[in-house]
Design a protein around this motif. Structure first.
Motif, short mmCIF file in Angstrom:
data_model
loop_
_atom_site.label_atom_id
_atom_site.label_comp_id
_atom_site.label_asym_id
_atom_site.label_seq_id
_atom_site.Cartn_x
_atom_site.Cartn_y
_atom_site.Cartn_z
N ASP A 1 28.47 49.00 19.09
CA ASP A 1 28.17 49.95 18.08
C ASP A 1 27.48 49.54 17.11
O ASP A 1 26.53 50.37 16.47
CB ASP A 1 29.49 50.60 17.43
CG ASP A 1 30.20 51.48 18.32
OD1 ASP A 1 29.82 52.04 19.31
OD2 ASP A 1 31.35 51.89 17.95
N GLU A 2 27.35 48.16 16.85
CA GLU A 2 26.41 47.38 15.76
C GLU A 2 25.45 46.90 16.24
O GLU A 2 24.48 46.61 15.28
CB GLU A 2 27.57 46.73 14.76
CG GLU A 2 28.45 47.26 14.10
CD GLU A 2 27.98 48.21 12.98
OE1 GLU A 2 27.08 47.96 12.30
OE2 GLU A 2 28.84 49.30 12.72
N ALA A 3 25.02 46.85 17.71
CA ALA A 3 24.17 46.16 18.07
C ALA A 3 22.83 46.90 18.07
O ALA A 3 22.79 48.13 18.18
CB ALA A 3 24.42 45.90 19.37
N LYS A 4 21.80 46.15 17.93
CA LYS A 4 20.31 46.82 18.30
C LYS A 4 19.94 46.57 19.74
O LYS A 4 20.01 45.40 20.29
CB LYS A 4 19.37 45.92 17.20
CG LYS A 4 17.88 46.18 17.61
CD LYS A 4 17.42 47.30 16.52
CE LYS A 4 15.87 47.39 16.63
NZ LYS A 4 15.46 48.84 16.52
N THR A 5 19.37 47.62 20.26
CA THR A 5 18.98 47.35 21.64
C THR A 5 17.46 47.18 21.72
O THR A 5 16.56 47.96 20.90
CB THR A 5 19.50 48.99 22.15
OG1 THR A 5 20.52 48.94 22.60
CG2 THR A 5 18.93 48.82 23.92
N TRP A 6 17.11 46.18 22.49
CA TRP A 6 15.68 45.82 22.76
C TRP A 6 15.19 45.88 23.98
O TRP A 6 15.91 46.07 25.06
CB TRP A 6 15.74 44.46 22.38
CG TRP A 6 16.16 43.76 21.13
CD1 TRP A 6 17.21 42.93 20.94
CD2 TRP A 6 15.60 43.86 19.76
NE1 TRP A 6 17.67 42.88 19.52
CE2 TRP A 6 16.68 43.31 18.92
CE3 TRP A 6 14.43 44.48 19.42
CZ2 TRP A 6 16.37 43.16 17.64
CZ3 TRP A 6 14.14 44.28 17.93
CH2 TRP A 6 15.07 43.78 17.19
N GLU A 7 13.92 46.60 24.16
CA GLU A 7 13.26 46.85 25.18
C GLU A 7 12.85 45.62 25.68
O GLU A 7 12.23 44.62 25.09
CB GLU A 7 12.03 47.85 24.88
CG GLU A 7 12.48 49.08 24.75
CD GLU A 7 11.23 50.17 24.67
OE1 GLU A 7 10.36 50.00 25.39
OE2 GLU A 7 11.16 51.17 24.03
#
Length: 129
Positions: free
Chosen positions: A119-125
């Motif tokens: 929930d707190e994570a950033k998703t990177w392409e």
């Protein structure tokens, strides 16, 4: 009686521009306030903890006593992403990477991902090749 809490993480940078580019990209946070001496990134963690980059005149000369840890569900992809921002690998210990930012500050990238982090994570392409 009084209250207190951790407010900021301050990172010394002898090259504030390089430090700003790296940490802004690494944390996925845009600079929100900048001058000749400081760059403020934030809010960084849950809206409560700010990261401030501080210009210092001298390069780093010894091991840091405090460092940041990143955790990821894909160690190699995250390390490669951070390298593309200017970090470099120092050594792999117990399955994680010790790295340096462009100003020589140590940080670690750990593979011990837990689903409660999602929930707190950033998703990177993934970068296109």
């Amino acid at each position: 009686m009084h209250r207190s809490r951790l407010l900021n993480i301050v990172i010394d940078c002898n090259d504030l521009e390089a430090g700003t580019r790296f940490w802004s990209g690494a944390l996925g946070r845009e600079p929100i306030d900048q001058d000749e001496e400081y760059t403020e990134l934030g809010p960084a963690i849950g809206g409560l903890l700010w990261v401030i980059l501080q210009r210092v005149p001298e390069p780093k000369t010894c091991k840091s006593r405090v460092h940041l840890d990143f955790t990821t569900d894909d160690l190699e992809s995250e390390v490669a992403r951070l390298e593309a921002l200017g970090a470099r690998r120092i050594e792999q210990i117990h399955g994680w990477w010790v790295m340096n930012d462009p100003c020589g500050n140590e940080f670690c990238v750990l593979p011990n991902w837990r689903e409660e982090y999602a929930d707190e994570a950033k998703t990177w392409e993934e970068p296109r090749t």
